[in-house]
Design an enzyme around this catalytic site. Structure first.
Site, PDB file in Angstrom:
ATOM      1  N   TYR A 178      43.061  42.233  31.389  1.00 28.94           N
ATOM      2  CA  TYR A 178      42.646  41.208  32.355  1.00 28.94           C
ATOM      3  C   TYR A 178      41.406  40.456  31.837  1.00 28.94           C
ATOM      4  O   TYR A 178      41.408  39.241  31.729  1.00 28.94           O
ATOM      5  CB  TYR A 178      42.351  41.886  33.696  1.00 28.94           C
ATOM      6  CG  TYR A 178      41.828  40.969  34.772  1.00 28.94           C
ATOM      7  CD1 TYR A 178      40.463  40.708  34.895  1.00 28.94           C
ATOM      8  CD2 TYR A 178      42.698  40.374  35.681  1.00 28.94           C
ATOM      9  CE1 TYR A 178      39.983  39.870  35.877  1.00 28.94           C
ATOM     10  CE2 TYR A 178      42.213  39.535  36.679  1.00 28.94           C
ATOM     11  CZ  TYR A 178      40.853  39.296  36.762  1.00 28.94           C
ATOM     12  OH  TYR A 178      40.371  38.466  37.746  1.00 28.94           O
TER      13      TYR A 178
ATOM     14  N   ASP B 233      36.469  35.193  38.517  1.00 25.91           N
ATOM     15  CA  ASP B 233      37.028  36.544  38.436  1.00 25.91           C
ATOM     16  C   ASP B 233      36.901  37.162  39.826  1.00 25.91           C
ATOM     17  O   ASP B 233      35.970  37.900  40.123  1.00 25.91           O
ATOM     18  CB  ASP B 233      36.244  37.348  37.391  1.00 25.91           C
ATOM     19  CG  ASP B 233      36.640  38.816  37.404  1.00 25.91           C
ATOM     20  OD1 ASP B 233      35.875  39.642  36.847  1.00 25.91           O
ATOM     21  OD2 ASP B 233      37.697  39.127  37.989  1.00 25.91           O
TER      22      ASP B 233
END
Ligand SMILES: NCCCN[C@H]1CC[C@H](N)CC1
Length: 292
Positions: free
Chosen positions: A64, A159
């Site tokens: 990620y 994020d």
């Protein structure tokens, strides 16, 4: 509930739950915004959980953090000023700091407990805070962006957790507009954009909003994260009007050798082939992303 197992049950993925075997609970706390927990899993290393939702595990966080960061930064020639919204664990900071062209890294995280817990239990992730280019702002990213002068940043990376709880506003149109204002012409946004298996409706809305606001290019890319619901997660990659950005062909390759240091370790996931592949979508998703 099965004793000794953590199951990620949420109305955001009804009827399913990914489970991890728990060896030991290492931290439990309640911040001003959410419940924070850290546990040692049997097979994925330590795990960070916010309000019952897995944020990262030591074993697969690279998939990620590397992709959300290098998909935008490797798509523009010379990123200098980068803003991170969310990302309190420091993983995105670690990845941004691999780019030697970057001179300034601002991060705005709403929950200080996430920062402190990450530094205590996830040093290989929070190592990002050690970079001298990093300035940490504790606060709401929505408010932070309202005070950013137009055209300040080359890249903004959002994020976030999911659109239930503190991150809800980060999925709404006014926020995307404030990001576009903060970016220079041809600047890029990379934002957490959920799963094509679970959240096609959310993705549809995000794509529609981004197409109205970002007059450069708007793309959805994805990565595989075994411990996220449906085993994958995607990102919106957008650019503002200005010098064209072709996200699918990286212009700023991150050389494997000088991108790592003793503290950061090597890239484990990202490479230029997977950069291009990340934008290839299954037909059911392509229909939605390309049509909006
Ligand atoms: N830097 C940690 C990643 C946080 N991203 C989110 C965590 C929760 C997931 N359901 C979606 C991604």
């Amino acid at each position: 509930v099965i004793p000794g197992w953590f199951s990620e049950i949420s109305p955001m993925w009804p009827g399913e739950a990914h489970s991890l075997k728990v060896e030991k609970i290492l931290f439990q706390g309640k911040s001003d915004y959410q419940n924070v927990m850290v546990f040692q899993s049997s097979t994925y290393g330590k795990v960070l959980v916010l309000d019952g939702v897995i944020q990262l595990t030591e074993r697969d966080e690279c998939a990620y953090q590397e992709m959300i960061t290098h998909l935008p930064l490797c798509s523009i020639p010379n990123p200098k000023k980068v803003l991170v919204i969310g990302g309190g664990d420091g993983g995105v900071l670690r990845e941004v700091s691999r780019h030697s062209s970057v001179e300034q890294i601002d991060i705005c995280e709403i929950d200080k407990m996430v920062v402190d817990v990450s530094k205590q239990f996830f040093p290989s992730v929070a190592v990002g805070y050690e970079d001298p280019r990093v300035t940490l702002h504790i606060g709401d990213g929505v408010a932070f962006l309202k005070n950013v002068p137009e055209g300040t940043y080359d890249a903004v990376i959002v994020d976030s957790s999911d659109p239930i709880g503190p991150a809800q506003e980060l999925f709404e149109k006014p926020f995307f507009q404030s990001v576009a204002n903060a970016l220079r012409p041809g600047g890029v946004l990379s934002t957490q954009a959920e799963s094509i298996w679970l959240h096609m409706h959310i993705i549809e809305d995000i794509v529609a909003n981004c197409r109205q606001i970002f007059k450069g290019s708007v793309n959805y890319a994805w990565t595989t994260v075994p411990t996220y619901p449906s085993g994958m997660i995607g990102f919106m990659l957008c650019s503002t009007e200005g010098p064209a950005v072709d996200f699918k062909h990286p212009v700023n390759p991150i050389d494997a050798d000088d991108s790592h240091s003793k503290s950061r370790g090597p890239l484990k996931f990202y490479n230029k082939e997977i950069h291009t592949a990340a934008f290839c979508l299954p037909t059911f998703a392509k229909k939605v992303v390309d049509s909006k």
